[in-house]
Design a protein around this motif. Structure first.
Motif, PDB file in Angstrom:
ATOM      1  N   TRP A 115     -19.908 144.365   6.061  1.00  0.00           N
ATOM      2  CA  TRP A 115     -20.855 143.533   6.064  1.00  0.00           C
ATOM      3  C   TRP A 115     -20.777 141.932   6.209  1.00  0.00           C
ATOM      4  CZ3 TRP A 115     -21.004 140.354   1.759  1.00  0.00           C
ATOM      5  CH2 TRP A 115     -22.380 139.625   1.521  1.00  0.00           C
ATOM      6  N   ARG A 116     -19.725 141.903   5.510  1.00  0.00           N
ATOM      7  CA  ARG A 116     -19.205 140.605   5.482  1.00  0.00           C
ATOM      8  C   ARG A 116     -18.712 139.826   6.883  1.00  0.00           C
ATOM      9  NH1 ARG A 116     -14.242 137.646   2.520  1.00  0.00           N
ATOM     10  NH2 ARG A 116     -15.199 135.459   2.439  1.00  0.00           N
ATOM     11  N   LYS A 117     -18.150 140.616   7.465  1.00  0.00           N
ATOM     12  CA  LYS A 117     -17.603 140.515   8.814  1.00  0.00           C
ATOM     13  C   LYS A 117     -18.769 140.052   9.970  1.00  0.00           C
ATOM     14  CE  LYS A 117     -14.563 141.656  12.516  1.00  0.00           C
ATOM     15  NZ  LYS A 117     -15.454 141.494  13.606  1.00  0.00           N
ATOM     16  N   GLY A 118     -19.919 141.109   9.510  1.00  0.00           N
ATOM     17  CA  GLY A 118     -21.030 140.872  10.447  1.00  0.00           C
ATOM     18  C   GLY A 118     -21.706 139.596  10.261  1.00  0.00           C
ATOM     19  N   ILE A 119     -21.931 138.993   9.053  1.00  0.00           N
ATOM     20  CA  ILE A 119     -22.403 137.840   8.917  1.00  0.00           C
ATOM     21  C   ILE A 119     -21.735 136.626   9.702  1.00  0.00           C
ATOM     22  CG2 ILE A 119     -22.982 135.933   7.266  1.00  0.00           C
ATOM     23  CD1 ILE A 119     -23.124 138.301   5.064  1.00  0.00           C
ATOM     24  N   THR A 120     -20.402 136.607   9.581  1.00  0.00           N
ATOM     25  CA  THR A 120     -19.716 135.277  10.068  1.00  0.00           C
ATOM     26  C   THR A 120     -19.687 135.609  11.692  1.00  0.00           C
ATOM     27  OG1 THR A 120     -17.760 136.361   9.563  1.00  0.00           O
ATOM     28  CG2 THR A 120     -18.418 134.630   8.223  1.00  0.00           C
ATOM     29  N   ASP A 121     -19.574 136.799  12.044  1.00  0.00           N
ATOM     30  CA  ASP A 121     -19.484 137.112  13.581  1.00  0.00           C
ATOM     31  C   ASP A 121     -20.883 136.639  14.022  1.00  0.00           C
ATOM     32  OD1 ASP A 121     -17.106 138.029  13.627  1.00  0.00           O
ATOM     33  OD2 ASP A 121     -17.656 140.282  13.546  1.00  0.00           O
ATOM     34  N   ARG A 122     -22.006 136.825  13.344  1.00  0.00           N
ATOM     35  CA  ARG A 122     -23.544 136.518  14.024  1.00  0.00           C
ATOM     36  C   ARG A 122     -23.763 134.963  13.952  1.00  0.00           C
ATOM     37  NH1 ARG A 122     -27.086 135.562  16.699  1.00  0.00           N
ATOM     38  NH2 ARG A 122     -29.044 136.052  16.289  1.00  0.00           N
ATOM     39  N   LEU A 123     -23.222 134.482  12.873  1.00  0.00           N
ATOM     40  CA  LEU A 123     -23.263 132.966  12.806  1.00  0.00           C
ATOM     41  C   LEU A 123     -22.588 132.339  14.017  1.00  0.00           C
ATOM     42  CD1 LEU A 123     -23.219 132.300   8.972  1.00  0.00           C
ATOM     43  CD2 LEU A 123     -25.195 132.650  10.791  1.00  0.00           C
ATOM     44  N   ARG A 124     -21.318 132.980  14.163  1.00  0.00           N
ATOM     45  CA  ARG A 124     -20.615 132.245  15.148  1.00  0.00           C
ATOM     46  C   ARG A 124     -21.174 132.429  16.802  1.00  0.00           C
ATOM     47  NH1 ARG A 124     -16.098 134.240  11.961  1.00  0.00           N
ATOM     48  NH2 ARG A 124     -15.165 132.646  11.033  1.00  0.00           N
ATOM     49  N   GLN A 125     -22.032 133.578  16.749  1.00  0.00           N
ATOM     50  CA  GLN A 125     -22.680 134.009  18.086  1.00  0.00           C
ATOM     51  C   GLN A 125     -23.715 132.883  18.291  1.00  0.00           C
ATOM     52  OE1 GLN A 125     -23.939 138.178  17.583  1.00  0.00           O
ATOM     53  NE2 GLN A 125     -21.965 138.707  17.746  1.00  0.00           N
ATOM     54  N   LEU A 126     -24.119 132.346  17.523  1.00  0.00           N
ATOM     55  CA  LEU A 126     -25.284 131.197  17.358  1.00  0.00           C
ATOM     56  C   LEU A 126     -24.879 129.887  18.534  1.00  0.00           C
ATOM     57  CD1 LEU A 126     -26.561 130.664  14.002  1.00  0.00           C
ATOM     58  CD2 LEU A 126     -27.799 132.222  15.837  1.00  0.00           C
ATOM     59  N   TYR A 127     -23.420 129.628  18.606  1.00  0.00           N
ATOM     60  CA  TYR A 127     -23.253 128.680  19.497  1.00  0.00           C
ATOM     61  C   TYR A 127     -23.422 128.958  21.144  1.00  0.00           C
ATOM     62  CZ  TYR A 127     -20.358 125.458  21.849  1.00  0.00           C
ATOM     63  OH  TYR A 127     -19.888 124.137  22.613  1.00  0.00           O
ATOM     64  N   SER A 128     -22.980 130.081  21.309  1.00  0.00           N
ATOM     65  CA  SER A 128     -23.239 130.735  22.824  1.00  0.00           C
ATOM     66  C   SER A 128     -24.640 130.920  22.889  1.00  0.00           C
ATOM     67  CB  SER A 128     -22.475 132.040  23.152  1.00  0.00           C
ATOM     68  OG  SER A 128     -22.769 132.887  22.262  1.00  0.00           O
ATOM     69  N   SER A 129     -25.519 131.353  22.071  1.00  0.00           N
ATOM     70  CA  SER A 129     -26.757 131.585  22.171  1.00  0.00           C
ATOM     71  C   SER A 129     -27.494 130.177  22.245  1.00  0.00           C
ATOM     72  CB  SER A 129     -27.430 132.077  20.974  1.00  0.00           C
ATOM     73  OG  SER A 129     -27.031 133.389  20.840  1.00  0.00           O
ATOM     74  N   ALA A 130     -27.178 129.174  21.645  1.00  0.00           N
ATOM     75  CA  ALA A 130     -27.716 127.733  21.749  1.00  0.00           C
ATOM     76  C   ALA A 130     -27.295 127.294  23.275  1.00  0.00           C
ATOM     77  CB  ALA A 130     -26.902 126.886  20.659  1.00  0.00           C
TER      78      ALA A 130
END
Length: 196
Positions: A115-130
């Protein structure tokens, strides 16, 4: 550089039988006041994306600003509250969370680690999405433990409770080429009832 605001939900109804309580009347007022602040900062919301935990209290906190900006809320299970240990009755969750606050992140179960790893992974993905979409800011409507998990991960600190974010508070992060940076912690809650 992409800006992320981790927004704790408004005050939720307290229940030992409802796994997904919504906001109290005070929580609704907090969500409206938050929308007022966000409109002052981002005006019509152009370039701002809204992501929310699927929990009712988080979605209901996001609704006032989504309504004003006439934009959609993307429900994202990766920013949901920390899962309880398997088999734990709902009525025992509050005590378990309070004990967890005084422990360390390396004491989690494998499910909670994921769960914890999934949170930070998702937030880091926002860069490529942006880069692919015209967003400069993402508002993430989430939970106490989500926010503390992210702050602890960025600080490389094992202590679970990094601080006590108040209802509808905004913790500001910067995301630069996949690296998360804490820019400003949200307002802290002074009450003894820190989790809900």
């Amino acid at each position: 550089m992409h800006q992320i605001l981790l927004i704790r939900h408004g005050e939720a109804a307290k229940s030992s039988t409802d796994a997904d309580p919504g906001l109290t009347e005070r929580g609704q007022q907090q969500a409206e006041a938050l929308a007022d602040r966000l409109v002052r900062e981002f005006q019509d919301g152009v370039g701002v994306r809204l992501i929310s935990s699927p929990k009712a209290r988080a979605i209901q906190t996001a609704v006032p600003i989504a309504t004003r900006w006439k934009t959609q809320i993307v429900e994202d299970p990766s920013v949901i509250e920390i899962p309880s240990p398997q088999g734990m009755p709902l009525k025992e969750r509050s005590r378990w969370i309070r004990n967890l606050l005084n422990s360390q992140w390396d004491s989690l179960t494998p499910t909670q680690v994921q769960w914890r790893k999934g949170i930070t992974d998702r937030l880091r993905q926002l860069y490529s999405s942006a880069e692919r979409e015209p967003f400069h800011t993402t508002l993430v409507f989430c939970h106490f433990m989500v926010i503390n998990s992210v702050v602890a991960a960025i600080r490389h600190d094992l202590q679970v409770a990094q601080f006590h974010p108040d209802y509808a508070s905004q913790t500001r992060l910067a995301l630069n080429e996949g690296k998360l940076i804490v820019k400003e912690l949200g307002q802290e809650k002074s009450s003894d009832n820190l989790i809900q």
